[in-house]
Scaffold this motif. Structure first.
Motif, mmCIF file in Angstrom:
data_model
loop_
_atom_site.group_PDB
_atom_site.id
_atom_site.type_symbol
_atom_site.label_atom_id
_atom_site.label_comp_id
_atom_site.label_asym_id
_atom_site.label_seq_id
_atom_site.Cartn_x
_atom_site.Cartn_y
_atom_site.Cartn_z
ATOM 1 N N GLU A 176 6.513 33.185 53.497
ATOM 2 C CA GLU A 176 7.182 33.247 54.611
ATOM 3 C C GLU A 176 7.933 34.445 54.891
ATOM 4 O O GLU A 176 8.444 35.206 54.068
ATOM 5 N N PHE A 177 8.228 34.472 56.103
ATOM 6 C CA PHE A 177 9.368 35.854 56.499
ATOM 7 C C PHE A 177 10.561 35.156 56.547
ATOM 8 O O PHE A 177 10.979 34.204 57.447
ATOM 9 N N SER B 255 12.506 34.788 60.049
ATOM 10 C CA SER B 255 11.665 33.795 60.953
ATOM 11 C C SER B 255 11.908 32.405 60.441
ATOM 12 O O SER B 255 12.345 31.722 61.348
ATOM 13 N N SER B 256 12.126 32.095 59.260
ATOM 14 C CA SER B 256 12.685 30.720 58.842
ATOM 15 C C SER B 256 13.931 30.757 59.177
ATOM 16 O O SER B 256 14.482 29.307 59.603
ATOM 17 N N ALA C 228 15.689 31.850 61.779
ATOM 18 C CA ALA C 228 15.739 31.586 63.112
ATOM 19 C C ALA C 228 15.316 30.210 63.389
ATOM 20 O O ALA C 228 15.999 29.523 64.484
ATOM 21 N N VAL C 229 14.186 29.635 62.746
ATOM 22 C CA VAL C 229 13.649 28.266 62.978
ATOM 23 C C VAL C 229 14.564 27.423 62.942
ATOM 24 O O VAL C 229 14.934 26.178 63.556
ATOM 25 N N VAL D 28 1.906 38.438 67.483
ATOM 26 C CA VAL D 28 2.585 37.579 66.820
ATOM 27 C C VAL D 28 2.510 36.102 67.388
ATOM 28 O O VAL D 28 2.362 35.136 66.690
ATOM 29 N N VAL E 148 1.236 32.616 65.114
ATOM 30 C CA VAL E 148 2.140 31.637 65.202
ATOM 31 C C VAL E 148 1.339 30.374 65.460
ATOM 32 O O VAL E 148 1.424 29.256 64.636
#
Length: 427
Positions: A7-8, A11-12, A14-15, A416, A420
């Motif tokens: 996982e990035f 991004s994690s 931000a979620v 992207v 996703v």
């Protein structure tokens, strides 16, 4: 074959922190919008050359003498400066110029200081030439900024007035316009200052046994204001000065050139005229002579804001100060060109976003197209905020770069978003 879960981290994060992401997005929108509104508009970006120019006027000398006495000593000093990559020079009749090019890591201010120090060392030499009045030849040190040399607006004055009257009106506008912070200077073209011409009759001068030095000294010492010392009155010391400067050129006619062996006045051997200097500038509008004001802005300032203030000053002057029959016309207005160019490129960006969203809506669905469409303006606003923070202006090169980057943003956004949703379907 085992698959590892990857996982990035950004991004994690931000979620897991939606509220923070919403706040950051809101900040980006506000900062980008303010930057777009307040960024200075220009036609082209500012171009700075790492060159310093040293010019010197040495009247009455040939190009060989100018090179030998002025240019060569300066070149010898400049070659020893650290950071100099190239020194070139040109010598002409009565004039010479030296161009010193520095490395890119040397700032313009630092380069000027180094050149000035070496110029002072060259002037301290006993062989440095002097002018006729005994003062040393003074070199001029300057750099050239293209954006400050190109006029952004011309104001033409014409009417049933003499050129000197038009010049007075132009000088009033010049003083008012130069108070605008974004304006660097205003040049008046099409009219020159007046000068007194003493046309000497050589035959009469020889008959009166008068030399040119006699005439020069007589005019010089008769047209002079000198100090008369001080006078103490009632405990107060007052300075006294004897005013001898002539206000009317006709007063020169009564200057005594020779008093021994008969009095000789200047009017006996010369004709005195008060006229314009030799014409050095010309200004025309539709083939007719005008007095023109050349307006130049400071580097990095907002051209549109400057011209709006200039137009407001001219409008107020026409209403309250300038005569009603004075014809004022503005030409070479760069603001309209820049505004049109910026608006056209901005419209292209907006239409590009709309067309991308329409196409993606039919291929990837409404939700995916909204995600891609939102990423494009956010990226643009972030770019405006960063460019404004670093002091860049909104010009042709910046806007074309953003238009070209629009395609990359669309490609990246599609990849992207599609990735996703592909991964979401696997879960």
């Amino acid at each position: 074959m085992s698959h590892q879960k990857k996982e990035f981290s950004i991004s994690s994060w931000a979620v897991d922190n939606r509220i923070t992401v919403y706040i950051l997005t809101f900040i980006i929108v506000i900062m980008g919008t303010m930057a777009y509104i307040n960024m200075p508009r220009e036609n082209f970006p500012e171009i700075l050359e790492n060159k310093i120019y040293v010019s010197s006027v040495f009247p009455g000398n040939s190009s060989e003498d100018v090179e030998k006495l002025v240019i060569k000593p300066l070149e010898d000093q400049f070659k020893n400066i650290s950071g100099v990559t190239k020194v070139t020079s040109s010598s002409f009749q009565d004039y010479g110029i030296v161009v010193v090019e520095f490395e890119q890591n040397v700032s313009i201010e630092e380069a000027k200081i180094r050149i000035k120090d070496k110029t002072d060392m060259a002037k301290a030499d006993t062989d440095w030439p002097n002018l006729d009045n005994g003062s040393k030849v003074e070199p001029s040190i300057f750099n050239i900024n293209i954006s400050e040399e190109v006029p952004i607006l011309n104001i033409n004055l014409k009417g049933n007035y003499t050129t000197q009257q038009l010049k007075k009106y132009g000088e009033y506008l010049k003083d008012e316009i130069e108070n605008v912070p974004e304006v660097k200077k205003v040049d008046i073209l099409g009219v020159d200052d007046k000068e007194v011409e003493i046309a000497i009759d050589v035959f009469k001068m020889n008959a009166a046994k008068v030399s040119f030095d006699d005439i020069q000294n007589a005019v010089k010492y008769e047209n002079m204001t000198v100090s008369g010392g001080s006078l103490i009155s009632q405990g107060t010391r007052n300075n006294i000065r004897i005013v001898g400067e002539m206000k009317n050129p006709k007063d020169l006619e009564n200057v005594v050139v020779k008093s021994y062996g008969g009095t000789v006045y200047l009017k006996d051997i010369a004709v005195i005229n008060f006229k314009e200097k030799e014409k050095t500038t010309y200004a025309r509008e539709s083939g007719k002579e005008v007095v023109m004001l050349n307006i130049k802005k400071r580097a990095g300032q907002n051209m549109i804001s400057a011209l709006d203030q200039v137009k407001e000053i001219v409008a107020k002057a026409q209403e309250s100060v300038l005569p009603k029959d004075l014809n004022i016309k503005m030409t070479n207005d760069q603001s309209s060109k820049v505004e049109h160019q910026v608006s056209e490129l901005s419209n292209h960006i907006i239409f590009g976003i709309i067309l991308v969203m329409i196409v993606l809506m039919f291929t990837m669905g409404l939700r995916n197209s909204l995600f891609v469409g939102a990423a494009i303006p956010l990226s643009m606003l972030m770019a405006f905020a960063i460019l404004s923070a670093f002091g860049y202006t909104l010009n042709t090169m910046v806007l074309f770069g953003l238009v070209m980057g629009l395609g990359l943003l669309v490609d990246d956004g599609i990849v992207v978003v599609d990735n996703v949703f592909a991964n979401m379907k696997k879960v």
